[in-house]
Design a protein around this motif. Structure first.
Motif, PDB file in Angstrom:
ATOM      1  N   ILE A 207       0.833  -1.208   0.000  1.00 12.85           N
ATOM      2  CA  ILE A 207       0.000   0.000   0.000  1.00 12.85           C
ATOM      3  C   ILE A 207       0.872   1.266   0.000  1.00 12.85           C
ATOM      4  O   ILE A 207       0.608   2.190  -0.767  1.00 12.85           O
ATOM      5  CB  ILE A 207      -0.976  -0.034   1.197  1.00 12.85           C
ATOM      6  CG1 ILE A 207      -2.074  -1.064   0.902  1.00 12.85           C
ATOM      7  CG2 ILE A 207      -1.575   1.342   1.464  1.00 12.85           C
ATOM      8  CD1 ILE A 207      -3.021  -1.327   2.034  1.00 12.85           C
ATOM      9  N   SER A 210       2.138   1.752  -3.363  1.00 16.30           N
ATOM     10  CA  SER A 210       1.069   2.186  -4.245  1.00 16.30           C
ATOM     11  C   SER A 210       0.797   3.685  -4.106  1.00 16.30           C
ATOM     12  O   SER A 210       0.656   4.406  -5.101  1.00 16.30           O
ATOM     13  CB  SER A 210      -0.161   1.360  -3.872  1.00 16.30           C
ATOM     14  OG  SER A 210      -1.224   1.665  -4.658  1.00 16.30           O
ATOM     15  N   VAL A 211       0.776   4.163  -2.867  1.00 15.53           N
ATOM     16  CA  VAL A 211       0.566   5.598  -2.621  1.00 15.53           C
ATOM     17  C   VAL A 211       1.735   6.394  -3.206  1.00 15.53           C
ATOM     18  O   VAL A 211       1.553   7.441  -3.838  1.00 15.53           O
ATOM     19  CB  VAL A 211       0.439   5.874  -1.102  1.00 15.53           C
ATOM     20  CG1 VAL A 211       0.343   7.368  -0.835  1.00 15.53           C
ATOM     21  CG2 VAL A 211      -0.774   5.169  -0.526  1.00 15.53           C
ATOM     22  N   ASN A 214       1.604   6.618  -6.944  1.00 16.35           N
ATOM     23  CA  ASN A 214       0.597   7.591  -7.367  1.00 16.35           C
ATOM     24  C   ASN A 214       1.154   9.012  -7.358  1.00 16.35           C
ATOM     25  O   ASN A 214       0.807   9.812  -8.217  1.00 16.35           O
ATOM     26  CB  ASN A 214      -0.629   7.495  -6.468  1.00 16.35           C
ATOM     27  CG  ASN A 214      -1.784   8.284  -7.016  1.00 16.35           C
ATOM     28  OD1 ASN A 214      -2.263   7.997  -8.112  1.00 16.35           O
ATOM     29  ND2 ASN A 214      -2.204   9.301  -6.306  1.00 16.35           N
ATOM     30  N   TRP A 217       4.317   8.720 -10.344  1.00 15.30           N
ATOM     31  CA  TRP A 217       3.997   8.408 -11.731  1.00 15.30           C
ATOM     32  C   TRP A 217       2.533   8.630 -12.081  1.00 15.30           C
ATOM     33  O   TRP A 217       2.126   8.407 -13.218  1.00 15.30           O
ATOM     34  CB  TRP A 217       4.373   6.961 -12.044  1.00 15.30           C
ATOM     35  CG  TRP A 217       5.831   6.712 -11.905  1.00 15.30           C
ATOM     36  CD1 TRP A 217       6.817   7.360 -12.583  1.00 15.30           C
ATOM     37  CD2 TRP A 217       6.476   5.761 -11.058  1.00 15.30           C
ATOM     38  NE1 TRP A 217       8.048   6.863 -12.197  1.00 15.30           N
ATOM     39  CE2 TRP A 217       7.863   5.887 -11.269  1.00 15.30           C
ATOM     40  CE3 TRP A 217       6.018   4.814 -10.144  1.00 15.30           C
ATOM     41  CZ2 TRP A 217       8.793   5.109 -10.600  1.00 15.30           C
ATOM     42  CZ3 TRP A 217       6.951   4.036  -9.483  1.00 15.30           C
ATOM     43  CH2 TRP A 217       8.317   4.187  -9.708  1.00 15.30           C
ATOM     44  N   GLY A 218       1.753   8.989 -11.083  1.00  7.69           N
ATOM     45  CA  GLY A 218       0.356   9.267 -11.365  1.00  7.69           C
ATOM     46  C   GLY A 218      -0.507   8.036 -11.501  1.00  7.69           C
ATOM     47  O   GLY A 218      -1.588   8.097 -12.076  1.00  7.69           O
ATOM     48  N   THR A 219      -0.025   6.904 -10.976  1.00  4.44           N
ATOM     49  CA  THR A 219      -0.881   5.727 -11.019  1.00  4.44           C
ATOM     50  C   THR A 219      -0.558   4.835  -9.825  1.00  4.44           C
ATOM     51  O   THR A 219       0.610   4.588  -9.544  1.00  4.44           O
ATOM     52  CB  THR A 219      -0.730   4.961 -12.351  1.00  4.44           C
ATOM     53  OG1 THR A 219      -1.252   3.658 -12.189  1.00  4.44           O
ATOM     54  CG2 THR A 219       0.706   4.877 -12.787  1.00  4.44           C
ATOM     55  N   TYR A 220      -1.596   4.440  -9.106  1.00  4.00           N
ATOM     56  CA  TYR A 220      -1.327   3.653  -7.901  1.00  4.00           C
ATOM     57  C   TYR A 220      -1.146   2.177  -8.204  1.00  4.00           C
ATOM     58  O   TYR A 220      -0.739   1.412  -7.348  1.00  4.00           O
ATOM     59  CB  TYR A 220      -2.430   3.856  -6.845  1.00  4.00           C
ATOM     60  CG  TYR A 220      -3.827   3.624  -7.356  1.00  4.00           C
ATOM     61  CD1 TYR A 220      -4.358   2.355  -7.422  1.00  4.00           C
ATOM     62  CD2 TYR A 220      -4.612   4.684  -7.791  1.00  4.00           C
ATOM     63  CE1 TYR A 220      -5.624   2.127  -7.911  1.00  4.00           C
ATOM     64  CE2 TYR A 220      -5.884   4.475  -8.273  1.00  4.00           C
ATOM     65  CZ  TYR A 220      -6.390   3.198  -8.337  1.00  4.00           C
ATOM     66  OH  TYR A 220      -7.626   2.975  -8.833  1.00  4.00           O
ATOM     67  N   TRP A 221      -1.478   1.793  -9.415  1.00  7.20           N
ATOM     68  CA  TRP A 221      -1.241   0.400  -9.787  1.00  7.20           C
ATOM     69  C   TRP A 221      -1.006   0.334 -11.278  1.00  7.20           C
ATOM     70  O   TRP A 221      -1.859   0.759 -12.053  1.00  7.20           O
ATOM     71  CB  TRP A 221      -2.422  -0.497  -9.384  1.00  7.20           C
ATOM     72  CG  TRP A 221      -2.042  -1.923  -9.433  1.00  7.20           C
ATOM     73  CD1 TRP A 221      -2.270  -2.807 -10.451  1.00  7.20           C
ATOM     74  CD2 TRP A 221      -1.310  -2.649  -8.440  1.00  7.20           C
ATOM     75  NE1 TRP A 221      -1.716  -4.019 -10.156  1.00  7.20           N
ATOM     76  CE2 TRP A 221      -1.125  -3.952  -8.930  1.00  7.20           C
ATOM     77  CE3 TRP A 221      -0.775  -2.313  -7.199  1.00  7.20           C
ATOM     78  CZ2 TRP A 221      -0.447  -4.930  -8.208  1.00  7.20           C
ATOM     79  CZ3 TRP A 221      -0.099  -3.290  -6.486  1.00  7.20           C
ATOM     80  CH2 TRP A 221       0.052  -4.572  -6.985  1.00  7.20           C
ATOM     81  N   TRP A 223       0.611  -2.608 -12.878  1.00  6.84           N
ATOM     82  CA  TRP A 223       0.977  -3.980 -13.259  1.00  6.84           C
ATOM     83  C   TRP A 223       2.449  -4.069 -13.646  1.00  6.84           C
ATOM     84  O   TRP A 223       2.829  -4.848 -14.510  1.00  6.84           O
ATOM     85  CB  TRP A 223       0.071  -4.517 -14.385  1.00  6.84           C
ATOM     86  CG  TRP A 223      -1.345  -4.651 -13.956  1.00  6.84           C
ATOM     87  CD1 TRP A 223      -2.374  -3.842 -14.329  1.00  6.84           C
ATOM     88  CD2 TRP A 223      -1.918  -5.647 -13.085  1.00  6.84           C
ATOM     89  NE1 TRP A 223      -3.543  -4.260 -13.736  1.00  6.84           N
ATOM     90  CE2 TRP A 223      -3.293  -5.365 -12.976  1.00  6.84           C
ATOM     91  CE3 TRP A 223      -1.388  -6.743 -12.377  1.00  6.84           C
ATOM     92  CZ2 TRP A 223      -4.150  -6.122 -12.193  1.00  6.84           C
ATOM     93  CZ3 TRP A 223      -2.253  -7.507 -11.603  1.00  6.84           C
ATOM     94  CH2 TRP A 223      -3.617  -7.178 -11.525  1.00  6.84           C
ATOM     95  N   THR A 228       3.320  -6.660  -9.483  1.00  9.79           N
ATOM     96  CA  THR A 228       2.503  -7.841  -9.723  1.00  9.79           C
ATOM     97  C   THR A 228       2.989  -9.019  -8.893  1.00  9.79           C
ATOM     98  O   THR A 228       2.188  -9.741  -8.302  1.00  9.79           O
ATOM     99  CB  THR A 228       2.520  -8.188 -11.210  1.00  9.79           C
ATOM    100  OG1 THR A 228       2.215  -7.017 -11.955  1.00  9.79           O
ATOM    101  CG2 THR A 228       1.508  -9.253 -11.531  1.00  9.79           C
TER     102      THR A 228
END
Lengths: 284, 454
Positions: A207, A210-211, A214, A217-221, A223, A228
């Motif tokens: 988590i 992921s934060v 974000n 890169w502007g994305t929390y997920w 892949w 993954t």
């Protein structure tokens, strides 16, 4: 005194620690196990000093960042996290005979960091993507999870050994070789406690990553392979936790799943680097 | 009708089953393994060149090259959600009933059968022993609830009832995160824009190829882009000074860096990349038939007439590094107008290269004016708040599920009949950390025995 000197002592001290724990377990010698603990704690302190010194050195070089920024530093931290997790666990359950695997893993991580020829152990400046307060939170939480899973792997191996060395008995007690080990029932409970601890920190690690992703890169997920594989690891341990509530899955299957899960941890950590793409390239 | 009911109940029980949970976990894990081993986003041409026809067909049919967005992967996620919902519907009412149920009074004999229990005899009478017992439990464990207080004394004490509900919080958090992800993909967008220094734009090129774009309700201008390097040559910092323009009026000025984006009206701009763009090029053209030379300055991607001829020229592409030969211009020449067209790459730093020609013109690049641009990742994601809520709930939920427990103590004092004194029984149960509870329970029973003279 330099950090690299302290960290080389650490490498050999963990080897000594492994040998002492192993001898203590094989020869059922309580005083050797106690020596193992003392060695482990002393080495951990030396390593802590080494890591702190490296942090200070990075400030002296004008870079100024926590020593968690490349594969070398992460391996050193992995060894530290494994031993810390294990020694706290050892103190809590008052059980010294499970130290062989954690000490071995700590030694292997340090040895890989020190002796691999394509390992860059110099202190380097931080790349722009890594300049974030999330770096520390993300790396520490992930490695606490990995460390707990490493300890759990060791307990699983010993549990399976215990079970198999005395097949007829569902709960073999201390008898024969390795008699100093706790009985299977206790090993199962210890294993479960370690997995709970690891799962909590792996979740927090994913988590925080992921934060961070974000905000960088502007994305929390996205892949990314490392992302993954951490999810794959999480799914395996989640499956284990759910499976354990099913009666037939307690015991051996849980031990096997824990070993599979640790395989995923290793792949998340090392294997992913061999895959072509990904955002985590600086950790190679 | 009863057959229908049976069918629905069967579906529900499959959906709520732990077997389905395990299946979904392993299936998602297995799919993700394939997704990381097989490069994602390969086109059909790439597939055909790298795999045998059968393999390429299998990969294409199962969308293994775009696995995380494939239908069957989404079905797995949907199954996960249904499994979570069915489990909650199945178990939550039972848990609530368990928590709400009034305790019935009990006998010493009954609670002595619990896995953690202790029975002993004290010389005190029931009406003397009961207050002592009550005091001792409240001292060590927690407040007591008396169920019966006549010739027999029965009471319970419990802590952490809410702990049993925490696992539902974890399950809910997964649904919240997935709901946030769906919301983001439905109501949000993700794309990029390359902004040259000094220019403004409102066009965001959307990811996923196809050249789709959307227009922002405002314009964004790059005032300055700056890269700094460490002594070692590694990049230290990327910074873009941006301005937001509403009706060509500056409303906001801010610098962004990697890890430090700018958000305006729900749209966030991230520093993603940078590079150089061509602005103009000075060219010298030699007509190889007549030997005449012409000099001209051509803005990037604009059509210009070649002086003294009917021919037109356009610089359609620019590459910083063309196959290791340095910068190159992609120049297109239309003979007698834009119909009879030919084009070629013209190397900037190698003016004598024999390939620097289009039609009858030998082309030399005398100079280029370049401008650096900043590459921005542009994103709008209204679901991200929901994802954060889900994440927080998940961490708190997992922590409390693992490390809190519902503990309950039963105590009972009965007359010991003709033998005199009374019979004390205590029992305990914990929903988690049974080992830790065992020790606590042993301490508690010892404490009680010490309090009551035996």
């Amino acid at each position: 005194m330099t950090s690299s000197f302290l960290l080389s002592i650490t490498t050999f001290a963990y080897l000594a620690c492994t040998v002492v724990y192993l001898s203590g377990t094989v020869f059922r010698a309580k005083h050797l196990l106690k020596l193992g603990t003392i060695l482990g704690v002393a080495t951990l302190l030396i390593q802590t000093a080494g890591i702190c010194l490296r942090w200070v050195e990075s400030y002296q070089m004008g870079y100024g960042h926590a020593p968690l920024s490349n594969l070398y530093e992460s391996l050193v931290f992995a060894a530290w996290a494994i031993m810390l997790t294990y020694l706290v666990f050892e103190a809590r359950v008052k059980q010294r005979a499970l130290g062989v695997f954690p000490a071995l893993f700590a030694f292997l991580a340090m040895a890989y960091a020190s002796f691999s020829k394509d390992m860059d152990s110099r202190i380097q400046p931080l790349l722009p993507a890594l300049k974030s307060n999330w770096l520390i939170a993300h790396v520490i939480t992930c490695f606490l999870g990995y460390a707990a899973f490493a300890v759990s792997f060791g307990i699983s191996v010993l549990y399976l050994y215990r079970k198999r060395s005395n097949p007829g008995n569902p709960n073999p007690g201390p008898k024969g070789a390795f008699a100093i080990l706790p009985d299977a029932l206790h090993l199962e409970v210890f294993n479960y406690q370690m997995i709970l601890f690891g799962f909590l920190w792996l979740s927090v690690g994913i988590i925080t990553g992921s934060v961070w992703a974000n905000s960088a890169w502007g994305t929390y997920w996205s892949w990314d392979p490392k992302e993954t594989w951490s999810l794959i690891t999480w799914l395996i341990y989640a499956a284990l936790l759910h499976a354990r509530t099913m009666k037939g899955w307690k015991g051996e299957r849980v031990a096997w799943l824990s070993m599979l899960g640790f395989g995923c941890v290793l792949f998340t950590y090392f294997g992913v680097n061999f895959l072509a793409t990904g955002l985590h390239r600086y950790a190679r | 009708m009863s057959q229908d009911d049976g069918f629905i109940a069967k579906i529900l029980s499959i959906l709520a089953s732990l077997k389905l949970t395990l299946f979904v976990f392993f299936a998602l894990a297995g799919a993700s393994v394939i997704g990381t081993l097989l490069p994602q986003g390969m086109g059909s041409a790439e597939l055909e060149s790298q795999f045998s026809p059968t393999m390429a067909l299998i990969i294409d049919r199962l969308s293994l090259n775009n696995l995380y967005h494939s239908g069957w992967f989404r079905v797995l996620l949907l199954l996960l959600c249904m499994n979570l919902l069915a489990c909650t519907l199945d178990r939550l009412p039972k848990t609530v009933r368990l928590l709400k149920r009034e305790d019935d009074s009990f006998t010493a004999e009954k609670i002595a059968r619990f896995s953690h229990s202790r029975t002993f005899v004290t010389e005190m009478k029931v009406d003397q022993a009961a207050p002592m017992l009550r005091f001792a439990v409240e001292e060590v464990f927690g407040p007591i609830r008396v169920l019966k207080d006549s010739d027999t004394f029965c009471a319970v004490s419990e802590k952490g009832r809410w702990s049993r509900l925490m696992v539902y919080g974890v399950h809910l958090s997964v649904l919240v995160v997935l709901a946030g992800a769906i919301m983001g993909s439905v109501f949000g967008f993700k794309g990029f824009m390359n902004l040259p220094e000094g220019e403004s734009a409102d066009e965001v090129i959307l990811g996923g190829g196809g050249g789709h774009f959307i227009l922002l309700p405002f314009k964004i201008r790059c005032d300055k882009f700056d890269v700094s390097f460490y002594d070692t040559g590694l990049p230290k910092d990327y910074r873009s000074d941006l301005s937001i323009l509403e009706d060509n009026r500056e409303v906001l000025k801010e610098s962004i860096r990697v890890n430090d984006p700018l958000t305006y009206k729900g749209v966030t701009f991230y520093q993603a990349s940078y590079g150089n763009m061509l602005k103009t090029a000075e060219l010298v053209l030699t007509d190889r038939e007549s030997g005449k030379t012409m000099s001209m300055i051509v803005p990037f991607q604009q059509v210009r007439n070649i002086p003294g001829t009917d021919d037109v020229l356009r610089i359609s592409e620019y590459q910083e590094s063309f196959m290791n030969f340095g910068p190159a211009l992609g120049i297109v020449v239309g003979k007698g107008g834009p119909e009879n067209v030919a084009g070629s790459w013209i190397l900037v730093n190698r003016p004598d290269f024999h390939g620097n020609k289009v039609h009858n013109y030998q082309i030399r690049v005398m100079g280029t004016e370049r401008v650096s641009y900043t590459g921005l990742q542009v994103k709008k994601d209204p679901g991200v708040v929901l994802v954060w809520v889900g994440f927080s709930l998940m961490i708190i939920g997992i922590g409390l599920t693992f490390y809190s427990s519902h503990k309950k103590i039963w105590v009972c004092v009965e007359s010991n009949g003709e033998r005199g004194g009374s019979l004390v029984a205590i029992a305990g149960r914990a929903s988690r950390d049974v080992q830790g509870f065992e020790e606590k329970f042993a301490e508690l029973s010892k404490h009680l025995e010490d309090r009551l003279p035996t």
